[in-house]
Design a protein around this motif. Structure first.
Motif, PDB file in Angstrom:
ATOM      1  N   UNK A 224     -20.944 -23.033 -23.212  1.00 54.88           N
ATOM      2  CA  UNK A 224     -21.225 -23.196 -21.855  1.00 54.88           C
ATOM      3  C   UNK A 224     -22.178 -22.384 -21.518  1.00 54.88           C
ATOM      4  N   UNK A 225     -22.933 -22.964 -20.461  1.00 52.52           N
ATOM      5  CA  UNK A 225     -23.896 -22.251 -19.520  1.00 52.52           C
ATOM      6  C   UNK A 225     -23.242 -21.517 -18.505  1.00 52.52           C
ATOM      7  N   UNK A 226     -23.626 -20.124 -18.627  1.00 51.60           N
ATOM      8  CA  UNK A 226     -22.433 -19.131 -17.774  1.00 51.60           C
ATOM      9  C   UNK A 226     -23.434 -18.380 -17.153  1.00 51.60           C
ATOM     10  N   UNK A 227     -23.068 -17.605 -16.060  1.00 51.46           N
ATOM     11  CA  UNK A 227     -23.532 -16.426 -15.591  1.00 51.46           C
ATOM     12  C   UNK A 227     -22.898 -15.128 -15.681  1.00 51.46           C
ATOM     13  N   UNK A 228     -23.199 -14.090 -15.716  1.00 50.88           N
ATOM     14  CA  UNK A 228     -22.548 -12.829 -15.949  1.00 50.88           C
ATOM     15  C   UNK A 228     -22.964 -11.747 -14.943  1.00 50.88           C
ATOM     16  N   UNK A 229     -21.840 -10.956 -14.654  1.00 50.99           N
ATOM     17  CA  UNK A 229     -22.050 -10.043 -13.474  1.00 50.99           C
ATOM     18  C   UNK A 229     -21.669  -8.690 -14.215  1.00 50.99           C
ATOM     19  N   UNK A 230     -22.507  -7.781 -14.159  1.00 48.69           N
ATOM     20  CA  UNK A 230     -22.301  -6.260 -14.503  1.00 48.69           C
ATOM     21  C   UNK A 230     -21.363  -5.607 -13.197  1.00 48.69           C
ATOM     22  N   UNK A 231     -20.192  -5.350 -13.459  1.00 46.73           N
ATOM     23  CA  UNK A 231     -19.478  -4.958 -12.314  1.00 46.73           C
ATOM     24  C   UNK A 231     -19.933  -3.506 -11.785  1.00 46.73           C
ATOM     25  N   UNK A 232     -20.213  -2.696 -12.590  1.00 46.12           N
ATOM     26  CA  UNK A 232     -20.610  -1.504 -12.165  1.00 46.12           C
ATOM     27  C   UNK A 232     -21.948  -1.273 -11.344  1.00 46.12           C
ATOM     28  N   UNK A 233     -22.823  -2.077 -11.708  1.00 46.16           N
ATOM     29  CA  UNK A 233     -24.446  -2.141 -11.165  1.00 46.16           C
ATOM     30  C   UNK A 233     -24.366  -3.359 -10.163  1.00 46.16           C
ATOM     31  N   UNK A 234     -23.643  -4.370 -10.331  1.00 43.53           N
ATOM     32  CA  UNK A 234     -23.720  -5.699  -9.873  1.00 43.53           C
ATOM     33  C   UNK A 234     -25.090  -6.370 -10.291  1.00 43.53           C
ATOM     34  N   UNK A 236     -26.787  -9.245 -12.194  1.00 43.16           N
ATOM     35  CA  UNK A 236     -26.590 -10.732 -12.636  1.00 43.16           C
ATOM     36  C   UNK A 236     -27.280 -11.412 -13.537  1.00 43.16           C
ATOM     37  N   UNK A 237     -27.009 -12.015 -14.470  1.00 40.19           N
ATOM     38  CA  UNK A 237     -27.735 -12.476 -15.733  1.00 40.19           C
ATOM     39  C   UNK A 237     -27.155 -13.722 -16.096  1.00 40.19           C
ATOM     40  N   UNK A 238     -28.034 -14.579 -16.578  1.00 40.90           N
ATOM     41  CA  UNK A 238     -27.785 -15.856 -17.140  1.00 40.90           C
ATOM     42  C   UNK A 238     -27.732 -16.121 -18.530  1.00 40.90           C
ATOM     43  N   UNK A 239     -27.102 -16.991 -19.234  1.00 40.96           N
ATOM     44  CA  UNK A 239     -26.953 -17.048 -20.478  1.00 40.96           C
ATOM     45  C   UNK A 239     -26.016 -18.292 -21.126  1.00 40.96           C
ATOM     46  N   UNK A 240     -25.828 -18.247 -22.280  1.00 46.83           N
ATOM     47  CA  UNK A 240     -24.892 -19.373 -22.834  1.00 46.83           C
ATOM     48  C   UNK A 240     -23.913 -18.788 -23.805  1.00 46.83           C
ATOM     49  N   UNK A 241     -22.482 -19.356 -23.555  1.00 50.43           N
ATOM     50  CA  UNK A 241     -21.283 -18.426 -24.227  1.00 50.43           C
ATOM     51  C   UNK A 241     -20.685 -19.467 -25.104  1.00 50.43           C
ATOM     52  N   UNK A 256     -14.658 -14.793 -26.414  1.00 52.05           N
ATOM     53  CA  UNK A 256     -15.687 -15.020 -25.537  1.00 52.05           C
ATOM     54  C   UNK A 256     -17.021 -14.392 -25.545  1.00 52.05           C
ATOM     55  N   UNK A 257     -18.168 -14.846 -26.298  1.00 54.97           N
ATOM     56  CA  UNK A 257     -19.156 -14.352 -26.604  1.00 54.97           C
ATOM     57  C   UNK A 257     -20.533 -14.907 -25.682  1.00 54.97           C
ATOM     58  N   UNK A 258     -20.555 -14.195 -24.711  1.00 61.06           N
ATOM     59  CA  UNK A 258     -22.070 -14.693 -23.887  1.00 61.06           C
ATOM     60  C   UNK A 258     -23.203 -14.097 -24.640  1.00 61.06           C
ATOM     61  N   UNK A 259     -24.474 -14.865 -24.473  1.00 60.41           N
ATOM     62  CA  UNK A 259     -25.432 -14.398 -24.895  1.00 60.41           C
ATOM     63  C   UNK A 259     -26.327 -14.471 -23.696  1.00 60.41           C
ATOM     64  N   UNK A 260     -27.059 -13.267 -23.118  1.00 61.63           N
ATOM     65  CA  UNK A 260     -27.879 -13.318 -21.937  1.00 61.63           C
ATOM     66  C   UNK A 260     -28.929 -13.379 -22.182  1.00 61.63           C
ATOM     67  N   UNK A 261     -29.761 -14.297 -21.454  1.00 62.71           N
ATOM     68  CA  UNK A 261     -31.353 -14.703 -21.679  1.00 62.71           C
ATOM     69  C   UNK A 261     -32.002 -13.293 -21.248  1.00 62.71           C
ATOM     70  N   UNK A 262     -33.272 -13.263 -21.901  1.00 64.11           N
ATOM     71  CA  UNK A 262     -33.970 -12.043 -21.615  1.00 64.11           C
ATOM     72  C   UNK A 262     -33.430 -10.909 -21.322  1.00 64.11           C
ATOM     73  N   UNK A 263     -32.571 -10.232 -21.898  1.00 67.00           N
ATOM     74  CA  UNK A 263     -31.608  -8.891 -21.497  1.00 67.00           C
ATOM     75  C   UNK A 263     -31.664  -8.115 -22.901  1.00 67.00           C
ATOM     76  N   UNK A 264     -32.038  -6.937 -22.922  1.00 62.01           N
ATOM     77  CA  UNK A 264     -31.867  -6.230 -23.984  1.00 62.01           C
ATOM     78  C   UNK A 264     -30.991  -4.916 -24.034  1.00 62.01           C
ATOM     79  N   UNK A 265     -30.337  -4.802 -22.647  1.00 63.97           N
ATOM     80  CA  UNK A 265     -29.824  -3.573 -22.651  1.00 63.97           C
ATOM     81  C   UNK A 265     -28.459  -3.402 -23.298  1.00 63.97           C
ATOM     82  N   UNK A 266     -27.648  -2.432 -23.083  1.00 59.93           N
ATOM     83  CA  UNK A 266     -26.627  -1.839 -23.957  1.00 59.93           C
ATOM     84  C   UNK A 266     -25.344  -2.323 -22.885  1.00 59.93           C
ATOM     85  N   UNK A 267     -24.472  -3.234 -23.311  1.00 63.35           N
ATOM     86  CA  UNK A 267     -23.096  -3.692 -22.342  1.00 63.35           C
ATOM     87  C   UNK A 267     -21.939  -2.857 -23.086  1.00 63.35           C
ATOM     88  N   UNK A 268     -21.919  -2.435 -24.144  1.00 62.88           N
ATOM     89  CA  UNK A 268     -20.634  -1.962 -24.626  1.00 62.88           C
ATOM     90  C   UNK A 268     -20.032  -0.998 -23.918  1.00 62.88           C
TER      91      UNK A 268
END
Length: 312
Positions: A224-234, A236-241, A256-268
């Motif tokens: 899927x083409x998806x968007x993601x939102x990090x709830x703690x910070x708000x 918003x990211x775009x990606x494919x999952x 559910x495995x989203x890959x976010x474009x142009x993102x290199x942070x730690x989401x664990x």
């Protein structure tokens, strides 16, 4: 926003409320019409407004082995109800005691005595009480005799038929997230905590944030083409999952495995919400990892295009 438990009395400030009665899992356009009527009625009379829901869903209580079908979590519902303008969310904890409560006692003992409800709003197909014997006629007749006012909201049509949770579930199972979003008035979204995985995506050049789907309905397996939102910070990211069991790898594992474009942070360890916008393709097993990578390149290119396209 207040989160109320049906087993406990409410504060004096919330007595005399108008209650929107239903399950309101998806909080789709039809549910929003019922809630909107309750909120408008409450505002007109200077009363609090309460939107009810059931947890667990009655189907889960009577059929514990039923496949997962939830469209929202309680936390998501609370945010949706707050956004609609309600004063509080009322959670009916559906257990043996509640399922054995007669429809008449549900009206007099719970709605009137425990909550001091002034009025209720429901859809025409709402049922309640032991054996689902309660309906809108009982609310109007028996409820009215005991001082409980009621209003019934007509079904809402959308995309050629009545809007319903079953239509939305069918659309998602068939890989039609756009139709589901039209009926919901927002994309279907799965919320979860990012967990460590087996790092297959990272080794392929496509690191992913791994989420278990838990009690949510399973949309059609695939990409899927998806968007993601990090709830703690708000953020918003775009990606494919990829949603499914990952047939390329052993052993099969539903994620559910989203890959976010142009993102290199730690989401664990972060709680994120993944919204499903477009279905790209079904799950498939490729002859080689190079073939899989080539397809992932195409998937991400298409997802970028779709998510960047201007909205109609």
């Amino acid at each position: 926003m207040r989160w109320l438990d049906h087993r406990e009395p409410v504060s004096e400030a919330l007595r005399g409320a108008i209650i929107a009665l239903g399950n309101f899992d998806g909080f789709h356009r039809g549910h929003q019409a019922v809630a909107g009527e309750a909120i408008d009625w409450a505002h007109a009379e200077g009363r609090p407004s309460i939107i009810a829901t059931f947890d667990p869903h009655p189907v889960r209580f009577f059929r514990p082995d039923a496949p997962p079908f939830r469209l929202t979590t309680l936390e998501q519902r609370q945010e949706l109800y707050l956004g609609a303008g309600a004063t509080a969310m009322l959670v009916f904890h559906f257990d043996a005691e509640l399922s054995g409560t007669s429809a008449e006692d549900f009206i007099t003992e719970i709605l009137i005595k425990r909550f001091g409800a002034h009025g209720v709003v429901t859809g025409g197909d709402f049922t309640f009480g032991k054996g689902a014997k309660g309906n809108v006629d009982l609310l109007r007749g028996f409820g009215g005799e005991h001082g409980l006012e009621s209003r019934i909201v007509s079904p809402v049509e959308g995309e050629g038929a009545i809007v319903s949770s079953s239509r939305i579930r069918e659309a998602l199972r068939e890989g039609q997230p756009e139709l589901a979003a039209e009926l919901l008035t927002r994309p279907f979204a799965i919320r979860g905590i990012v967990e460590h995985g087996d790092k297959n995506g990272r080794e392929l050049g496509y690191p992913t944030a791994n989420l278990h789907v838990e009690s949510y309905l399973r949309p059609k397996y695939g990409v899927y083409a998806v968007t993601g939102k990090v709830l703690a910070t708000g953020e918003e990211l775009k990606g494919a999952a990829n949603m499914g069991i990952r047939p390329q790898f052993e052993p099969p594992k539903e994620l559910l495995e989203p890959h976010f474009f142009d993102f290199s942070g730690d989401l664990y360890g972060q709680e994120i919400e993944i919204a499903f916008h477009h279905f790209l393709r079904g799950e498939a097993k490729f002859d080689t990892l190079d073939d899989l990578i080539a397809q992932m390149d195409k998937d991400c290119e298409e997802a970028r295009r779709l998510l960047s396209a201007p909205k109609a």
